[in-house]
Design a protein around this motif. Structure first.
Motif, PDB file in Angstrom:
ATOM      1  N   GLU A   8       3.498  11.984  -6.754  1.00 54.44           N
ATOM      2  CA  GLU A   8       4.647  11.687  -5.894  1.00 54.44           C
ATOM      3  C   GLU A   8       5.104  10.244  -6.030  1.00 54.44           C
ATOM      4  O   GLU A   8       6.297   9.950  -6.010  1.00 54.44           O
ATOM      5  N   SER A   9       4.152   9.330  -6.161  1.00 53.84           N
ATOM      6  CA  SER A   9       4.485   7.903  -6.255  1.00 53.84           C
ATOM      7  C   SER A   9       3.378   7.179  -7.008  1.00 53.84           C
ATOM      8  O   SER A   9       2.315   6.944  -6.460  1.00 53.84           O
ATOM      9  N   ALA A  10       3.636   6.866  -8.273  1.00 52.46           N
ATOM     10  CA  ALA A  10       2.596   6.257  -9.107  1.00 52.46           C
ATOM     11  C   ALA A  10       2.326   4.818  -8.683  1.00 52.46           C
ATOM     12  O   ALA A  10       3.206   3.958  -8.761  1.00 52.46           O
ATOM     13  N   PRO A  11       1.098   4.514  -8.257  1.00 52.80           N
ATOM     14  CA  PRO A  11       0.743   3.135  -7.900  1.00 52.80           C
ATOM     15  C   PRO A  11       0.413   2.333  -9.161  1.00 52.80           C
ATOM     16  O   PRO A  11       0.221   2.910 -10.240  1.00 52.80           O
ATOM     17  N   VAL A  60       0.852  -1.186   0.000  1.00 50.10           N
ATOM     18  CA  VAL A  60       0.000   0.000   0.000  1.00 50.10           C
ATOM     19  C   VAL A  60       0.891   1.240   0.000  1.00 50.10           C
ATOM     20  O   VAL A  60       1.660   1.474   0.935  1.00 50.10           O
ATOM     21  N   THR A  61       0.806   2.033  -1.085  1.00 53.59           N
ATOM     22  CA  THR A  61       1.672   3.206  -1.220  1.00 53.59           C
ATOM     23  C   THR A  61       1.140   4.408  -0.456  1.00 53.59           C
ATOM     24  O   THR A  61       1.870   5.363  -0.202  1.00 53.59           O
ATOM     25  N   GLY A  62      -0.162   4.370  -0.113  1.00 53.10           N
ATOM     26  CA  GLY A  62      -0.729   5.485   0.620  1.00 53.10           C
ATOM     27  C   GLY A  62      -2.229   5.347   0.777  1.00 53.10           C
ATOM     28  O   GLY A  62      -2.856   4.491   0.151  1.00 53.10           O
ATOM     29  N   THR A  63      -2.808   6.181   1.653  1.00 52.37           N
ATOM     30  CA  THR A  63      -4.259   6.232   1.827  1.00 52.37           C
ATOM     31  C   THR A  63      -4.672   7.696   1.762  1.00 52.37           C
ATOM     32  O   THR A  63      -4.049   8.556   2.402  1.00 52.37           O
ATOM     33  N   VAL A  64      -5.709   7.996   0.976  1.00 51.94           N
ATOM     34  CA  VAL A  64      -6.162   9.381   0.807  1.00 51.94           C
ATOM     35  C   VAL A  64      -7.681   9.443   0.943  1.00 51.94           C
ATOM     36  O   VAL A  64      -8.366   8.432   0.854  1.00 51.94           O
ATOM     37  N   ALA A  65      -8.196  10.669   1.150  1.00 52.10           N
ATOM     38  CA  ALA A  65      -9.607  10.829   1.500  1.00 52.10           C
ATOM     39  C   ALA A  65     -10.480  11.401   0.387  1.00 52.10           C
ATOM     40  O   ALA A  65     -11.701  11.428   0.518  1.00 52.10           O
ATOM     41  N   LYS A  74      -6.623   8.734 -15.594  1.00 52.07           N
ATOM     42  CA  LYS A  74      -6.356   8.026 -16.845  1.00 52.07           C
ATOM     43  C   LYS A  74      -5.794   8.953 -17.911  1.00 52.07           C
ATOM     44  O   LYS A  74      -5.034   8.527 -18.780  1.00 52.07           O
ATOM     45  N   GLU A  75      -6.143  10.243 -17.847  1.00 53.60           N
ATOM     46  CA  GLU A  75      -5.553  11.213 -18.766  1.00 53.60           C
ATOM     47  C   GLU A  75      -4.112  11.510 -18.375  1.00 53.60           C
ATOM     48  O   GLU A  75      -3.240  11.658 -19.228  1.00 53.60           O
ATOM     49  N   PHE A  76      -3.861  11.584 -17.069  1.00 54.41           N
ATOM     50  CA  PHE A  76      -2.531  11.898 -16.544  1.00 54.41           C
ATOM     51  C   PHE A  76      -1.574  10.726 -16.695  1.00 54.41           C
ATOM     52  O   PHE A  76      -0.424  10.878 -17.101  1.00 54.41           O
ATOM     53  N   ASN A  77      -2.057   9.532 -16.365  1.00 54.76           N
ATOM     54  CA  ASN A  77      -1.213   8.334 -16.443  1.00 54.76           C
ATOM     55  C   ASN A  77      -2.094   7.130 -16.769  1.00 54.76           C
ATOM     56  O   ASN A  77      -2.578   6.447 -15.872  1.00 54.76           O
ATOM     57  N   PRO A  78      -2.315   6.856 -18.060  1.00 57.93           N
ATOM     58  CA  PRO A  78      -3.236   5.782 -18.457  1.00 57.93           C
ATOM     59  C   PRO A  78      -2.795   4.387 -18.040  1.00 57.93           C
ATOM     60  O   PRO A  78      -3.597   3.449 -18.082  1.00 57.93           O
ATOM     61  N   GLU A 134      -6.651  14.511  -3.407  1.00 55.95           N
ATOM     62  CA  GLU A 134      -5.491  13.892  -2.768  1.00 55.95           C
ATOM     63  C   GLU A 134      -4.946  12.736  -3.608  1.00 55.95           C
ATOM     64  O   GLU A 134      -3.755  12.448  -3.583  1.00 55.95           O
ATOM     65  N   VAL A 135      -5.833  12.077  -4.359  1.00 54.11           N
ATOM     66  CA  VAL A 135      -5.393  11.021  -5.274  1.00 54.11           C
ATOM     67  C   VAL A 135      -4.427  11.608  -6.311  1.00 54.11           C
ATOM     68  O   VAL A 135      -3.343  11.070  -6.555  1.00 54.11           O
ATOM     69  N   ILE A 136      -4.844  12.729  -6.930  1.00 54.07           N
ATOM     70  CA  ILE A 136      -4.023  13.364  -7.969  1.00 54.07           C
ATOM     71  C   ILE A 136      -2.655  13.751  -7.412  1.00 54.07           C
ATOM     72  O   ILE A 136      -1.622  13.527  -8.052  1.00 54.07           O
ATOM     73  N   GLN A 137      -2.643  14.328  -6.218  1.00 55.15           N
ATOM     74  CA  GLN A 137      -1.379  14.711  -5.591  1.00 55.15           C
ATOM     75  C   GLN A 137      -0.513  13.491  -5.305  1.00 55.15           C
ATOM     76  O   GLN A 137       0.698  13.493  -5.542  1.00 55.15           O
TER      77      GLN A 137
END
Length: 223
Positions: free
Chosen positions: A45-48, A29-34, A70-74, A38-41
């Motif tokens: 930093e670290s692409a899952p 798990v690379t991270g947890t966001v709300a 998907k537009e940022f990193n498909p 926060e997902v975009i940020q």
């Protein structure tokens, strides 16, 4: 190692999922966001590899976040998690590129299996939702949103391109098409681009809808 980002506005759910997934030897798990912002940020930093995405979140919901991701990193795959099986959410999330759609009631074993399935390049949709997806696409194919393609354009498709179209009609992913037809995924993507250009269709979704309604496609299946 499968890298997973968890996005859910409920802290209890986020942390519970983290504990379970962290206990698996093949998942990190690379991270947890709300929320979606926060997902975009986080992915900057670290692409899952995969995002477990709640559909109802403040600031930016899971559907709009899926579109932006998907537009940022498909390459990043997204599994939508929800307690809602609303038709609009089902279609829009898949339209924007989600690879899976699961109700939050699934067991942890089912969730882990779904993560592994999506990571391998296949789609994962709850049986309860699968019938709804089929109905939505069927309605679109028969209704006002039906896709029309000129007959002369259809006639330009080669036998090799029809093989790709047949697989699209079956709901196969690029990876599955590549395995079935003994091609590389890059070759499949090139074929798909050529097919869309020839038929003057915008994207894979339009092609899939046309396939469902197409008499030409049915004739090719029989041929």
């Amino acid at each position: 190692m499968i890298k997973v980002l968890i996005a859910d506005d409920q802290e209890l759910i986020r942390e519970s999922l983290k504990v379970v997934l962290d206990s698996k030897t093949n998942i990190e798990v690379t991270g947890t966001v709300a929320n979606g912002q926060e997902v975009i940020q986080s992915i900057r930093e670290s692409a899952p590899d995969i995002i477990l995405m709640d559909i109802r979140m403040p600031k930016m919901d899971g559907v709009q976040c899926t579109r932006i991701v998907k537009e940022f990193n498909p390459v990043i795959k997204i599994i939508i998690l929800t307690t809602f099986d609303d038709d609009e959410f089902v279609f829009d999330a898949l339209k924007y590129g989600a690879s899976g759609y699961l109700l939050k009631g699934v067991s942890m074993d089912e969730l882990v299996a779904s993560i592994e399935t999506v990571y391998s390049g296949r789609a994962m949709i709850n049986p309860e939702i699968a019938t709804k997806v089929v109905r939505i696409f069927s309605q679109m194919a028969k209704g006002e949103q039906a896709i029309q393609v000129e007959e002369r354009l259809v006639g330009e498709l080669t036998k090799a391109e029809w093989k790709i179209v047949r697989e699209i009609g079956k709901g196969a992913s690029n990876k599955e098409i590549a395995e079935t037809l003994y091609l590389s995924e890059g070759t499949v993507r090139n074929y798909l681009s050529i097919i869309l250009n020839k038929l003057q269709l915008r994207d894979r979704t339009q092609l899939a809808i046309w396939v469902v309604q197409s008499h030409e496609f049915k004739n090719q299946q029989q041929g």
